[in-house]
Scaffold this motif. Structure first.
Motif, PDB file in Angstrom:
ATOM      1  N   PRO A   1     -14.990  18.070  -8.322  1.00  0.00           N
ATOM      2  CA  PRO A   1     -13.824  17.178  -8.357  1.00  0.00           C
ATOM      3  C   PRO A   1     -13.868  16.061  -7.321  1.00  0.00           C
ATOM      4  O   PRO A   1     -13.432  14.946  -7.607  1.00  0.00           O
ATOM      5  CB  PRO A   1     -12.641  18.110  -8.096  1.00  0.00           C
ATOM      6  CG  PRO A   1     -13.129  19.479  -8.381  1.00  0.00           C
ATOM      7  CD  PRO A   1     -14.609  19.476  -8.140  1.00  0.00           C
ATOM      8  N   ALA A   2     -14.384  16.321  -6.146  1.00  0.00           N
ATOM      9  CA  ALA A   2     -14.425  15.289  -5.105  1.00  0.00           C
ATOM     10  C   ALA A   2     -15.352  14.149  -5.500  1.00  0.00           C
ATOM     11  O   ALA A   2     -15.019  12.967  -5.309  1.00  0.00           O
ATOM     12  CB  ALA A   2     -14.865  15.898  -3.774  1.00  0.00           C
ATOM     13  N   ILE A   3     -16.505  14.476  -6.062  1.00  0.00           N
ATOM     14  CA  ILE A   3     -17.451  13.441  -6.499  1.00  0.00           C
ATOM     15  C   ILE A   3     -16.862  12.638  -7.652  1.00  0.00           C
ATOM     16  O   ILE A   3     -16.918  11.405  -7.658  1.00  0.00           O
ATOM     17  CB  ILE A   3     -18.804  14.072  -6.898  1.00  0.00           C
ATOM     18  CG1 ILE A   3     -19.509  14.617  -5.649  1.00  0.00           C
ATOM     19  CG2 ILE A   3     -19.675  13.072  -7.635  1.00  0.00           C
ATOM     20  CD1 ILE A   3     -20.761  15.407  -5.946  1.00  0.00           C
ATOM     21  N   VAL A   4     -16.274  13.337  -8.613  1.00  0.00           N
ATOM     22  CA  VAL A   4     -15.687  12.652  -9.768  1.00  0.00           C
ATOM     23  C   VAL A   4     -14.554  11.730  -9.321  1.00  0.00           C
ATOM     24  O   VAL A   4     -14.483  10.570  -9.742  1.00  0.00           O
ATOM     25  CB  VAL A   4     -15.191  13.670 -10.817  1.00  0.00           C
ATOM     26  CG1 VAL A   4     -14.398  12.979 -11.916  1.00  0.00           C
ATOM     27  CG2 VAL A   4     -16.360  14.448 -11.396  1.00  0.00           C
ATOM     28  N   GLU A   5     -13.687  12.216  -8.463  1.00  0.00           N
ATOM     29  CA  GLU A   5     -12.578  11.396  -7.984  1.00  0.00           C
ATOM     30  C   GLU A   5     -13.083  10.149  -7.257  1.00  0.00           C
ATOM     31  O   GLU A   5     -12.571   9.046  -7.479  1.00  0.00           O
ATOM     32  CB  GLU A   5     -11.679  12.198  -7.050  1.00  0.00           C
ATOM     33  CG  GLU A   5     -10.485  11.401  -6.563  1.00  0.00           C
ATOM     34  CD  GLU A   5      -9.552  12.195  -5.668  1.00  0.00           C
ATOM     35  OE1 GLU A   5      -8.677  11.556  -5.072  1.00  0.00           O
ATOM     36  OE2 GLU A   5      -9.705  13.418  -5.558  1.00  0.00           O
ATOM     37  N   ALA A   6     -14.090  10.317  -6.417  1.00  0.00           N
ATOM     38  CA  ALA A   6     -14.636   9.168  -5.685  1.00  0.00           C
ATOM     39  C   ALA A   6     -15.231   8.138  -6.649  1.00  0.00           C
ATOM     40  O   ALA A   6     -15.013   6.930  -6.481  1.00  0.00           O
ATOM     41  CB  ALA A   6     -15.690   9.630  -4.682  1.00  0.00           C
ATOM     42  N   GLU A   7     -15.967   8.582  -7.641  1.00  0.00           N
ATOM     43  CA  GLU A   7     -16.569   7.655  -8.610  1.00  0.00           C
ATOM     44  C   GLU A   7     -15.508   6.960  -9.455  1.00  0.00           C
ATOM     45  O   GLU A   7     -15.609   5.753  -9.716  1.00  0.00           O
ATOM     46  CB  GLU A   7     -17.578   8.383  -9.504  1.00  0.00           C
ATOM     47  CG  GLU A   7     -18.831   8.815  -8.791  1.00  0.00           C
ATOM     48  CD  GLU A   7     -19.711   7.652  -8.349  1.00  0.00           C
ATOM     49  OE1 GLU A   7     -19.534   6.514  -8.826  1.00  0.00           O
ATOM     50  OE2 GLU A   7     -20.595   7.896  -7.513  1.00  0.00           O
ATOM     51  N   LEU A   8     -14.498   7.712  -9.897  1.00  0.00           N
ATOM     52  CA  LEU A   8     -13.428   7.109 -10.689  1.00  0.00           C
ATOM     53  C   LEU A   8     -12.642   6.091  -9.874  1.00  0.00           C
ATOM     54  O   LEU A   8     -12.303   5.015 -10.362  1.00  0.00           O
ATOM     55  CB  LEU A   8     -12.493   8.184 -11.242  1.00  0.00           C
ATOM     56  CG  LEU A   8     -13.062   9.083 -12.332  1.00  0.00           C
ATOM     57  CD1 LEU A   8     -12.080  10.200 -12.654  1.00  0.00           C
ATOM     58  CD2 LEU A   8     -13.421   8.294 -13.574  1.00  0.00           C
ATOM     59  N   ARG A   9     -12.374   6.409  -8.629  1.00  0.00           N
ATOM     60  CA  ARG A   9     -11.645   5.479  -7.759  1.00  0.00           C
ATOM     61  C   ARG A   9     -12.468   4.201  -7.538  1.00  0.00           C
ATOM     62  O   ARG A   9     -11.943   3.093  -7.595  1.00  0.00           O
ATOM     63  CB  ARG A   9     -11.319   6.146  -6.425  1.00  0.00           C
ATOM     64  CG  ARG A   9     -10.476   5.238  -5.527  1.00  0.00           C
ATOM     65  CD  ARG A   9      -9.945   5.941  -4.303  1.00  0.00           C
ATOM     66  NE  ARG A   9      -8.836   6.788  -4.719  1.00  0.00           N
ATOM     67  CZ  ARG A   9      -8.777   8.109  -4.522  1.00  0.00           C
ATOM     68  NH1 ARG A   9      -9.734   8.732  -3.896  1.00  0.00           N
ATOM     69  NH2 ARG A   9      -7.743   8.795  -4.933  1.00  0.00           N
ATOM     70  N   SER A  10     -13.757   4.378  -7.273  1.00  0.00           N
ATOM     71  CA  SER A  10     -14.625   3.222  -7.069  1.00  0.00           C
ATOM     72  C   SER A  10     -14.641   2.326  -8.310  1.00  0.00           C
ATOM     73  O   SER A  10     -14.553   1.101  -8.209  1.00  0.00           O
ATOM     74  CB  SER A  10     -16.039   3.690  -6.724  1.00  0.00           C
ATOM     75  OG  SER A  10     -16.919   2.603  -6.640  1.00  0.00           O
ATOM     76  N   ALA A  11     -14.759   2.943  -9.484  1.00  0.00           N
ATOM     77  CA  ALA A  11     -14.774   2.170 -10.732  1.00  0.00           C
ATOM     78  C   ALA A  11     -13.452   1.460 -10.946  1.00  0.00           C
ATOM     79  O   ALA A  11     -13.418   0.282 -11.310  1.00  0.00           O
ATOM     80  CB  ALA A  11     -15.089   3.081 -11.909  1.00  0.00           C
ATOM     81  N   ALA A  12     -12.351   2.160 -10.703  1.00  0.00           N
ATOM     82  CA  ALA A  12     -11.027   1.568 -10.910  1.00  0.00           C
ATOM     83  C   ALA A  12     -10.813   0.362 -10.000  1.00  0.00           C
ATOM     84  O   ALA A  12     -10.161  -0.609 -10.401  1.00  0.00           O
ATOM     85  CB  ALA A  12      -9.942   2.612 -10.670  1.00  0.00           C
ATOM     86  N   ASN A  13     -11.370   0.398  -8.810  1.00  0.00           N
ATOM     87  CA  ASN A  13     -11.181  -0.689  -7.851  1.00  0.00           C
ATOM     88  C   ASN A  13     -12.188  -1.828  -8.003  1.00  0.00           C
ATOM     89  O   ASN A  13     -12.048  -2.864  -7.356  1.00  0.00           O
ATOM     90  CB  ASN A  13     -11.233  -0.149  -6.421  1.00  0.00           C
ATOM     91  CG  ASN A  13     -10.041   0.723  -6.106  1.00  0.00           C
ATOM     92  OD1 ASN A  13      -8.954   0.502  -6.607  1.00  0.00           O
ATOM     93  ND2 ASN A  13     -10.249   1.745  -5.301  1.00  0.00           N
ATOM     94  N   ALA A  14     -13.183  -1.645  -8.837  1.00  0.00           N
ATOM     95  CA  ALA A  14     -14.203  -2.683  -9.039  1.00  0.00           C
ATOM     96  C   ALA A  14     -13.615  -3.841  -9.850  1.00  0.00           C
ATOM     97  O   ALA A  14     -12.856  -3.625 -10.790  1.00  0.00           O
ATOM     98  CB  ALA A  14     -15.413  -2.107  -9.754  1.00  0.00           C
ATOM     99  N   ASN A  15     -13.991  -5.034  -9.494  1.00  0.00           N
ATOM    100  CA  ASN A  15     -13.531  -6.225 -10.209  1.00  0.00           C
ATOM    101  C   ASN A  15     -14.536  -6.677 -11.257  1.00  0.00           C
ATOM    102  O   ASN A  15     -14.584  -7.861 -11.593  1.00  0.00           O
ATOM    103  CB  ASN A  15     -13.266  -7.361  -9.218  1.00  0.00           C
ATOM    104  CG  ASN A  15     -12.076  -7.066  -8.342  1.00  0.00           C
ATOM    105  OD1 ASN A  15     -11.112  -6.467  -8.800  1.00  0.00           O
ATOM    106  ND2 ASN A  15     -12.153  -7.456  -7.093  1.00  0.00           N
TER     107      ASN A  15
END
Length: 94
Positions: free
Chosen positions: A69-83
């Motif tokens: 879950p920690a890896i998935v959350e970090a990747e999803l957050r990074s993607a969501a914040n990407a422009n």
């Protein structure tokens, strides 16, 4: 957008091409389990997903441990914040 590996290979690429052309910051999550569940569970041909993603490699990020879950959350957050376009591939083939 969320899709499976074979669904992406069969039909999902057209949307990505449109996103690139228009410069849209589309986010896509591809669940790579190596099986075409929608058509009866046939195996996805080896390398098919990688070939389909080849033109989009600058935007692809792989989630090697999609059960963490920690890896998935970090990747999803990074993607969501990407422009920009971001394609996450969750590798369930192990």
């Amino acid at each position: 957008a969320v899709t499976g590996d074979w669904a992406f290979v069969a039909a999902g690429r057209l949307g990505l091409e449109e996103a690139v052309i228009r410069g849209l910051p589309l986010k896509a999550l591809i669940l790579d389990n190596g099986i075409s569940e929608a058509t009866g569970g046939q195996p996805v041909p080896p390398g098919a997903l990688d070939r389909a993603l080849a033109a989009y490699m600058p935007w692809v990020r792989r989630i090697a441990d999609p059960l963490n879950p920690a890896i998935v959350e970090a990747e999803l957050r990074s993607a969501a914040n990407a422009n920009e376009l971001r394609i996450l591939v969750a590798d369930f083939r192990k």
